[in-house]
Design a protein around this motif. Structure first.
Motif, mmCIF file in Angstrom:
data_model
loop_
_atom_site.group_PDB
_atom_site.id
_atom_site.type_symbol
_atom_site.label_atom_id
_atom_site.label_comp_id
_atom_site.label_asym_id
_atom_site.label_seq_id
_atom_site.Cartn_x
_atom_site.Cartn_y
_atom_site.Cartn_z
ATOM 1 N N GLY A 1 0.802 -1.214 0.000
ATOM 2 C CA GLY A 1 0.000 0.000 0.000
ATOM 3 C C GLY A 1 0.833 1.260 0.000
ATOM 4 N N ARG A 2 0.155 2.362 0.277
ATOM 5 C CA ARG A 2 0.760 3.686 0.223
ATOM 6 C C ARG A 2 1.443 4.028 1.545
ATOM 7 N NH1 ARG A 2 -4.261 7.284 -0.446
ATOM 8 N NH2 ARG A 2 -2.839 8.912 -1.179
ATOM 9 N N LYS A 3 2.500 4.843 1.448
ATOM 10 C CA LYS A 3 3.161 5.364 2.635
ATOM 11 C C LYS A 3 3.201 6.892 2.549
ATOM 12 C CE LYS A 3 5.505 2.053 1.508
ATOM 13 N NZ LYS A 3 5.282 0.819 0.702
ATOM 14 N N LEU A 4 2.756 7.570 3.614
ATOM 15 C CA LEU A 4 2.688 9.024 3.659
ATOM 16 C C LEU A 4 3.323 9.543 4.944
ATOM 17 C CD1 LEU A 4 -1.052 9.335 2.580
ATOM 18 C CD2 LEU A 4 0.898 10.018 1.159
ATOM 19 N N ILE A 5 3.904 10.737 4.873
ATOM 20 C CA ILE A 5 4.408 11.417 6.062
ATOM 21 C C ILE A 5 3.433 12.523 6.429
ATOM 22 C CG2 ILE A 5 6.215 12.945 6.951
ATOM 23 C CD1 ILE A 5 8.226 11.336 5.313
ATOM 24 N N PHE A 6 3.085 12.590 7.719
ATOM 25 C CA PHE A 6 2.150 13.585 8.243
ATOM 26 C C PHE A 6 2.862 14.270 9.404
ATOM 27 C CE2 PHE A 6 -2.433 13.921 10.203
ATOM 28 C CZ PHE A 6 -2.310 15.301 10.247
ATOM 29 N N THR A 7 3.398 15.469 9.170
ATOM 30 C CA THR A 7 4.246 16.130 10.146
ATOM 31 C C THR A 7 3.788 17.550 10.435
ATOM 32 O OG1 THR A 7 6.523 16.900 10.587
ATOM 33 C CG2 THR A 7 5.833 16.808 8.289
ATOM 34 N N SER A 8 4.041 18.014 11.644
ATOM 35 C CA SER A 8 3.794 19.403 11.996
ATOM 36 C C SER A 8 5.020 20.264 11.725
ATOM 37 C CB SER A 8 3.380 19.525 13.471
ATOM 38 O OG SER A 8 2.101 18.956 13.673
ATOM 39 N N GLY A 9 6.026 19.669 11.077
ATOM 40 C CA GLY A 9 7.195 20.411 10.618
ATOM 41 C C GLY A 9 7.038 20.801 9.160
ATOM 42 N N SER A 10 8.134 21.139 8.525
ATOM 43 C CA SER A 10 8.102 21.593 7.134
ATOM 44 C C SER A 10 8.444 20.458 6.172
ATOM 45 C CB SER A 10 9.096 22.735 6.927
ATOM 46 O OG SER A 10 10.434 22.262 7.031
ATOM 47 N N ARG A 11 8.003 20.603 4.924
ATOM 48 C CA ARG A 11 8.340 19.635 3.883
ATOM 49 C C ARG A 11 9.856 19.584 3.675
ATOM 50 N NH1 ARG A 11 6.181 17.161 -0.777
ATOM 51 N NH2 ARG A 11 4.101 17.923 -0.223
ATOM 52 N N ARG A 12 10.490 20.731 3.691
ATOM 53 C CA ARG A 12 11.943 20.786 3.495
ATOM 54 C C ARG A 12 12.663 19.935 4.543
ATOM 55 N NH1 ARG A 12 15.438 26.315 4.528
ATOM 56 N NH2 ARG A 12 17.521 25.402 4.397
ATOM 57 N N HIS A 13 12.238 20.056 5.789
ATOM 58 C CA HIS A 13 12.846 19.277 6.873
ATOM 59 C C HIS A 13 12.563 17.785 6.676
ATOM 60 C CE1 HIS A 13 14.164 18.069 10.820
ATOM 61 N NE2 HIS A 13 12.948 17.789 11.239
#
Length: 231
Positions: A104-116
């Motif tokens: 399946g799919r893998k996603l990142i869900f962060t309260s930081g920035s995409r760059r980080h």
């Protein structure tokens, strides 16, 4: 449902989740936020630290509190806060292999920035495993654990929470996912390794909204096919 056989989407927090707590990478970000607040308010480090932690605990991120109370523009703050040395992170082939084996799919869900997030996954060597990053900008600067932010994430990526799993290092950030029907995994510090965290950040592993607890994410993911996926 207690297990992962139904999971089609794997959702991962970033800091202190994809890499071990004892890397203390977040400590660098934390210290830079203190520096920024001290300069902004013209106060000493201890006062800045107290303000920072007040905003963080009350609003989910220090940035959100500063936006609400001070009306600051977020871009320069994020660039400053995440301008850190990522070299303490070593490539983690076991993590990459374990992620690749997940169906399946893998996603990142962060309260930081995409760059980080991109810098961290490049350093770990697992950037190719993730379909996308949902960062604080995508969340319209409203961090976890706000329910509206989870709904925004689910809608943006077309995720059915009843067929998803969420991996997090903060117990409070798993309450909403659990209520939505997601399988939840709390990632905690390894053994007696020293980590720079507040007591409230490390509690909650026994809460009802935490389905699983691990102190070794690569090992936990590696064991999933045999233990939970029926393979």
């Amino acid at each position: 449902m207690c297990g992962f056989a139904h999971v089609e989407t794997w959702v991962f927090d970033l800091d202190n989740t994809l890499y071990p707590h004892h890397a203390n990478l977040w400590e660098q970000v934390d210290n830079r936020i203190t520096t920024w607040i001290a300069a902004y308010f013209g106060v000493d480090g201890l006062t800045a630290r107290a303000l920072q932690k007040h905003y963080y605990k009350q609003h989910g991120t220090s940035l959100r509190g500063l936006m609400i109370d001070e009306g600051i523009a977020p871009d320069q703050f994020l660039d400053f806060a995440h301008d850190i040395d990522h070299s303490p992170l070593a490539p983690d082939p076991s993590l990459g292999l374990a992620l690749a084996a997940l169906p399946g799919r893998k996603l990142i869900f962060t309260s930081g920035s995409r760059r980080h997030a991109e810098a961290v996954t490049r350093r770990l060597g697992c950037e190719a495993q993730f379909e996308d990053v949902f960062d604080i900008v995508a969340a319209d600067f409203v961090p976890k654990p706000a329910a509206a932010t989870y709904e925004r994430f689910l809608k943006r990526h077309g995720v059915d929470p009843r067929k998803a799993a969420m991996f997090e290092d903060l117990s409070r950030n798993l309450e909403v996912p659990h209520a939505l029907g997601m399988e939840t995994v709390l990632v905690v510090p390894r053994g007696s390794r020293q980590v720079e965290r507040e007591d409230w950040e490390l509690c909650g592993r026994g809460e009802a909204h935490v389905d699983h607890v691990t102190d070794d994410l690569p090992a936990f993911l590696t064991d999933l096919p045999a233990k939970f996926l029926g393979r």
